[in-house]
Design an enzyme around this catalytic site. Structure first.
Site, PDB file in Angstrom:
ATOM      1  N   GLU A 125      43.420  48.953  50.586  1.00 31.47           N
ATOM      2  CA  GLU A 125      42.314  49.810  50.175  1.00 31.47           C
ATOM      3  C   GLU A 125      40.990  49.230  50.630  1.00 31.47           C
ATOM      4  OE1 GLU A 125      43.693  51.544  45.906  1.00 31.47           O
ATOM      5  OE2 GLU A 125      44.054  49.425  46.313  1.00 31.47           O
ATOM      6  N   CYS A 138      33.434  47.519  50.706  1.00 30.16           N
ATOM      7  CA  CYS A 138      34.303  46.503  50.116  1.00 30.16           C
ATOM      8  C   CYS A 138      35.636  46.545  50.858  1.00 30.16           C
ATOM      9  CB  CYS A 138      34.512  46.780  48.626  1.00 30.16           C
ATOM     10  SG  CYS A 138      35.639  45.622  47.810  1.00 30.16           S
ATOM     11  N   CYS A 145      48.002  40.543  46.386  1.00 27.93           N
ATOM     12  CA  CYS A 145      47.341  39.258  46.127  1.00 27.93           C
ATOM     13  C   CYS A 145      48.314  38.358  45.378  1.00 27.93           C
ATOM     14  CB  CYS A 145      46.073  39.465  45.302  1.00 27.93           C
ATOM     15  SG  CYS A 145      45.101  37.951  45.076  1.00 27.93           S
ATOM     16  N   CYS A 149      45.232  36.781  38.974  1.00 28.82           N
ATOM     17  CA  CYS A 149      44.246  36.861  37.893  1.00 28.82           C
ATOM     18  C   CYS A 149      44.702  37.940  36.912  1.00 28.82           C
ATOM     19  CB  CYS A 149      42.867  37.192  38.471  1.00 28.82           C
ATOM     20  SG  CYS A 149      42.241  35.944  39.608  1.00 28.82           S
ATOM     21  N   CYS A 152      43.093  41.571  36.529  1.00 28.72           N
ATOM     22  CA  CYS A 152      42.900  42.348  37.749  1.00 28.72           C
ATOM     23  C   CYS A 152      44.159  43.139  38.085  1.00 28.72           C
ATOM     24  CB  CYS A 152      42.548  41.406  38.903  1.00 28.72           C
ATOM     25  SG  CYS A 152      42.337  42.226  40.491  1.00 28.72           S
ATOM     26  N   CYS A 368      35.665  47.204  40.730  1.00 27.72           N
ATOM     27  CA  CYS A 368      36.109  45.816  40.785  1.00 27.72           C
ATOM     28  C   CYS A 368      37.344  45.613  39.905  1.00 27.72           C
ATOM     29  CB  CYS A 368      34.970  44.913  40.311  1.00 27.72           C
ATOM     30  SG  CYS A 368      35.389  43.167  40.252  1.00 27.72           S
TER      31      CYS A 368
END
Length: 393
Positions: A125, A138, A145, A149, A152, A368
């Site tokens: 994305e 962005c 990932c 975290c 997220c 975010c």
């Protein structure tokens, strides 16, 4: 009208099934440096300067098919189309926010120009965010990932694979090209999408060199920011780069125990090691380190947390961006507007430049921490500029 990117294929002369080249793999030129392209042109018997012309056409002019590269001779354009490709990903979907942001869901293509097999297939994305006088793009550096975290949504994907330099650049190129006729004078690029940039170091830096090259995409270093969860060896390595973006550190906690609970990477690179690398990081005269702090309601948003954060970064030339958590299907909640304001005021009173960043595109999962290949809209946070108390005088 702006040219809308449809997929990664380009018009070229059809090949016969008996053409021996039809089974060969086309080399992707996107992501190659000017020196690479100059060397490539010499390899195929062309003058080296043709590589410089090709570099300018790709990155400065954003020409994604060889036929449109009018600076090159027609015979060379046809040869390039026969033997090479420009790996622009397919735009699988566009999600348009009420605030003008656009979230792109991109399907990556393999070296032969088709979609990868299931084992290597990847979607990523990118987000285009327009505002007065500028636009911010962005981009992602990995598909998924591995840092995990816990607040997220991208972490829920796990790591699919690293992106190539061309795949990183393509995200910005697609967004710029689709908005070509409405672009504001300034473009910001933030490497804050899917992935940990410093765990894909070489392709990320190769892409950044092209972004920051005045003869390439010509972005200014002060307008490009790389965000890391705190990969200390990567920070130390980037400190030695002659050409580099600004650095942002995703801090998000004021103690090791707190950070361990939400960012497992802290167990490998705890706060003392991370902040030690930050203190040694060579800042340019105009530059500050950015510390990003995602505020999780009733977890890390107390005045005591704010005072500890001030102590951690005391003496650094730094600023803090406070990011109220953007809701998703995770066991956290946004902070109240009063908590956000109190946290901000504690840091400001210590002389630390502090800003509350309101994420764009929440209604299309573009904010975010929300990039998780979702096709559904999330719940929207109650934190808005209007609901936040004014800073203390």
């Amino acid at each position: 009208m702006p040219r809308q990117i449809q997929d990664g294929t380009h018009a070229e002369r059809p090949r016969s099934h008996t053409d021996p080249r039809s089974a060969s793999v086309k080399r992707d030129l996107l992501g190659l440096s000017c020196d690479d392209l100059r060397a490539l042109m010499e390899e195929v018997g062309e003058p080296a300067y043709r590589g410089s012309q090709l570099y300018h056409a790709l990155y400065a002019e954003r020409r994604f098919d060889f036929a449109s590269m009018s600076s090159l001779p027609a015979a060379l354009r046809q040869r390039l189309a026969n033997d090479f490709r420009i790996g622009i990903p397919k735009v699988s979907q566009r999600f348009r926010s009420t605030d003008g942001s656009v979230r792109y869901l991109l399907t990556l293509t393999d070296a032969a120009g088709g979609q990868r097999g299931s084992e290597a297939s990847a979607r990523v994305e990118a987000v285009f965010m327009p505002s007065d006088g500028r636009q911010t793009i962005c981009i992602s550096t990995q598909a998924g990932c591995a840092v995990d975290c816990h607040f997220c949504l991208t972490a829920q994907l796990g790591l699919v694979r690293n992106l190539t330099a061309g795949e990183i650049l393509a995200q910005a190129l697609v967004a710029l090209e689709e908005h070509r006729e409405s672009l504001a004078p300034r473009t910001n690029v933030v490497l804050m999408g899917q992935g940990e940039p410093l765990l894909n170091y070489e392709p990320v830096m190769a892409a950044l060199r092209i972004m920051l090259d005045p003869n390439g995409m010509a972005f200014a270093s002060r307008h490009v920011t790389l965000s890391t969860s705190g990969i200390v060896p990567g920070i130390e390595r980037m400190a030695q780069e002659k050409i580099r973006p600004k650095l942002a550190i995703s801090l998000n906690a004021s103690t090791d125990d707190e950070r361990d609970a939400i960012m497992p990477i802290n167990r490998k690179y705890p706060l003392a090691a991370l902040l030690g690398a930050c203190r040694k990081y060579p800042l340019r005269p105009w530059e500050r380190l950015t510390f990003e702090y995602v505020l999780l309601g009733s977890f890390n948003d107390s005045p005591e947390d704010a005072r500890r954060v001030a102590g951690l970064i005391s003496g650094m030339r730094a600023k803090v961006n406070l990011i109220p958590w953007n809701p998703g299907e995770l066991p956290y909640r946004p902070p109240t507007a009063e908590r956000v304001a109190e946290f901000r005021d504690v840091l400001s009173a210590k002389g630390i430049p502090t800003f509350v960043r309101y994420s764009r595109g929440q209604d299309v999962c573009a904010a975010c921490g929300q990039l998780a290949l979702s096709e559904a809209a999330p719940v929207i946070s109650a934190i808005t500029p209007a609901s936040l108390p004014r800073p203390l005088a």
